[in-house]
Structures are given as structure tokens and as C-alpha cells.
Design an enzyme around this catalytic site. Structure first.
Site, mmCIF file in Angstrom:
data_model
loop_
_atom_site.group_PDB
_atom_site.id
_atom_site.type_symbol
_atom_site.label_atom_id
_atom_site.label_comp_id
_atom_site.label_asym_id
_atom_site.label_seq_id
_atom_site.Cartn_x
_atom_site.Cartn_y
_atom_site.Cartn_z
ATOM 1 N N GLY A 1 -12.822 -4.250 -18.195
ATOM 2 C CA GLY A 1 -13.028 -4.590 -17.498
ATOM 3 C C GLY A 1 -14.298 -5.018 -16.855
ATOM 4 N N THR B 1 -8.919 -0.893 2.383
ATOM 5 C CA THR B 1 -8.574 -1.888 1.002
ATOM 6 C C THR B 1 -8.730 -3.128 0.617
ATOM 7 O OG1 THR B 1 -6.986 -1.860 -1.098
ATOM 8 C CG2 THR B 1 -5.907 -2.415 1.632
ATOM 9 N N GLY C 1 -3.107 5.176 -11.933
ATOM 10 C CA GLY C 1 -3.836 4.697 -11.356
ATOM 11 C C GLY C 1 -3.252 5.173 -9.411
ATOM 12 N N SER D 1 0.433 -1.594 0.003
ATOM 13 C CA SER D 1 0.226 -0.016 -0.197
ATOM 14 C C SER D 1 0.880 1.010 0.019
ATOM 15 C CB SER D 1 -0.964 0.078 1.226
ATOM 16 O OG SER D 1 -1.684 1.541 0.796
ATOM 17 N N LEU D 2 0.761 2.072 -0.770
ATOM 18 C CA LEU D 2 1.205 3.880 -1.463
ATOM 19 C C LEU D 2 0.404 4.621 0.474
ATOM 20 C CD1 LEU D 2 1.839 4.265 -4.200
ATOM 21 C CD2 LEU D 2 3.679 3.478 -2.729
ATOM 22 N N SER D 3 -0.657 4.169 0.993
ATOM 23 C CA SER D 3 -1.120 4.740 2.044
ATOM 24 C C SER D 3 -0.805 5.052 2.432
ATOM 25 C CB SER D 3 -2.062 4.291 2.196
ATOM 26 O OG SER D 3 -3.372 4.098 1.448
ATOM 27 N N ASP E 1 -13.368 6.588 -3.990
ATOM 28 C CA ASP E 1 -12.432 6.432 -5.032
ATOM 29 C C ASP E 1 -13.519 6.889 -6.171
ATOM 30 O OD1 ASP E 1 -10.509 4.984 -4.333
ATOM 31 O OD2 ASP E 1 -12.186 3.133 -3.474
ATOM 32 N N LYS F 1 -14.070 -3.170 2.115
ATOM 33 C CA LYS F 1 -14.920 -2.441 1.424
ATOM 34 C C LYS F 1 -15.851 -2.814 1.591
ATOM 35 C CE LYS F 1 -11.162 -0.417 -1.903
ATOM 36 N NZ LYS F 1 -10.828 0.105 -2.875
#
Length: 277
Positions: free
Chosen positions: A129, A65, A239, A18-20, A106, A69
Site C-alpha cells: 500500500g 484522527t 493494528g 474510535s477505540l481511543s 503513530d 492530522k
């Protein structure tokens, strides 16, 4: 900013990627919130209720995440209309009275990322998708798309799901077979929500004058499709742009700060991804 709340974190499983933490900590540093901390915790659906229950009054909020959710929803006192529209909560904020308030950043994050590139409204769009991110993309398009959305999917079941989401979100959705996905690339806005590598086969079909591509992937970056799109002069939203803008909204809700440093957060994310190689 003076507050008794100063802790936040991201939960999920797996969570190591995770980059959070990078994004939120960059915001705290820029905002001078020196007492605030933002951590990550490996938490699955089974462990979530006990984790939330034990949190003390110092907690301002949580980022959620996969696979949490939807799992978090029964634990909440209040859920925003946005989150209810896609049955997914990625943000939990603890009110002063201890109430647990769920939201989804989001969807407005997608809208904000597109707006940053000058995309305020489109006449039609295509989605590549049909997973959870595709439903969020549909919800975002409900705010900016005035006409038809064509979803390119791999199965009849997925096609039916996307049409159901369209009805629920009041978006005109037509489904098409993934075998015809090259046709998507001529849409005014193309949103790719597929896993890494899935759109590589389409890179050779990018039109000479491409419009706007929103590719929700961020590592590795660029994808073959995004690279070809950029080479032909088309606008590309990544993203990382989505991650940054949804995190901006989370920081606003958790800290109460109304001016959040988008640039500093993006730079921190770019550095972290460069270090990953």
C-alpha cells in the site's frame, strides 16, 4: 497526580468507531486518575479551528484522527520533528502556558509495537500500500531498517509518492507493481497498510516459514493474511498493537505519567472489539 488539567478527547470525522476513549480511560483507571475524562467529538476540518479555540485551561490534550492530522498543523505553536517528517499530527498537548504542541505518536508507536515482539532491527522490509499509513510505516522503518524497503502499489502516481517519501525520510525505497505483491511476503518484515480485504488474495501465497507481518487493521480481526501467517508460525503484529502503543505515548504526554499500563489498555481494546463482534 495533582494538576489543573484533566480533560482530553479524540476528534475526527467519522469518530463513532474510535477505540481511543476505551484505551485512554483504561489507562486513567489503572493510574488512579479518577478526575480525568476522555471523550470523543465529531469534528471535521472546517469546524476544527473554532473547536480548539474555545477549549479552556482544563484541557490537557487531544488525539486527532482523519481528516484532521494535517488540518491541525496551522493551529499549532510548535510541531515535533517526528510529526513534521510525515506532515501529520495525531497528538496535540496544551502546555502550562497555553502553547499548542503537536506530535505524531503513530511512528514511535509502530516501533514500540515491533520491539514488543522482539523486532529491533531488520535488513530489509516490504510495504503493501501507499496511503497515509504507508508514509508513517516508512518513517518507522527509517529507525529500524538498515537496507531497502520495497513498496507494492497500484499506480505510477502512488509509486512516485512513495519514492518521494523515501527521499524525504532518508529511506532506500524501491517500488513494485501490486500485481507482484506476493513477492513481498518473503521479506524479513512485511507491513500491510491497505484497507480491509485488499490483502485477502495474498493469503494463499504465505511462505511455509513466514517472518513478521505487521497488519495495521484491527476490525474485523484477524485478516485472512494474518490468520494464514499465524497458522504457519509467523509473528503477527496487529493494528490494535499499534493503537495501544501510540495511545500509551499520548497518555504519557497528556498526563505526565511515565509508567503507562500497556496490558490493561490492550485488554480493554480487545474487550471492546469482541463486543463489536
Amino acid at each position: 497526580m495533582t494538576t489543573s488539567k484533566y480533560r482530553a478527547a479524540v476528534l475526527g470525522s467519522p469518530i463513532a468507531h474510535s477505540l481511543s476513549p476505551v484505551l485512554h480511560r483504561a489507562a486513567y483507571a489503572e493510574l488512579g486518575l479518577t478526575d480525568w475524562t476522555y471523550d470523543r467529538f465529531e469534528v471535521d476540518e472546517e469546524a476544527l479551528p473554532a473547536f480548539v479555540e474555545k477549549l479552556g485551561p482544563e484541557w490537557a490534550g487531544l488525539s486527532l484522527t482523519m481528516p484532521l492530522k494535517r488540518a491541525v498543523m496551522p493551529l499549532l505553536d510548535e510541531i515535533s520533528e517526528t510529526a513534521m517528517s510525515v506532515e501529520a499530527v495525531n497528538t496535540l498537548v496544551f502546555g502550562e502556558d497555553g502553547r499548542r504542541i503537536g506530535d505524531n505518536t503513530d511512528i514511535p508507536g509502530m516501533v514500540a509495537a515491533l520491539r514488543e515482539r522482539g523486532i529491533e532491527q531488520v535488513e530489509s522490509a516490504a510495504i503493501l500500500g501507499a496511503g497515509a499509513t504507508a508514509s508513517s510505516a516508512l518513517a518507522a522503518l527509517a529507525r529500524i531498517c538498515t537496507g531497502e524497503v520495497v513498496a507494492y502499489v497500484r499506480s505510477d502516481a502512488r509509486a512516485a509518492e512513495m519514492r518521494q517519501w523515501g527521499e524525504r525520510l532518508d529511506v532506500e525505497v524501491r517500488t513494485a507493481d501490486w500485481a507482484d505483491a506476493e513477492q513481498a511476503l518473503s521479506a524479513p518484515l512485511v507491513i500491510a497498510t491497505t484497507p480491509a480485504g485488499a490483502t485477502d488474495v495474498l493469503s494463499g501465497a504465505v511462505p511455509e516459514q513466514p517472518t513478521t507481518l505487521f497488519d495495521v487493521l484491527y476490525h474485523p480481526w484477524p485478516t485472512e493474511l494474518a490468520a494464514r501467517w499465524s497458522a504457519y508460525g509467523g509473528a503477527v503484529v496487529s493494528g490494535l498493537d499499534l493503537l495501544v502503543h501510540q495511545a500509551v505515548l499520548q497518555v504519557e504526554q497528556m498526563t505526565g505519567c511515565k509508567t503507562v499500563p500497556v496490558g490493561a489498555m490492550r485488554q480493554a481494546g480487545e474487550r471492546a472489539l469482541a463486543e463489536r463482534g
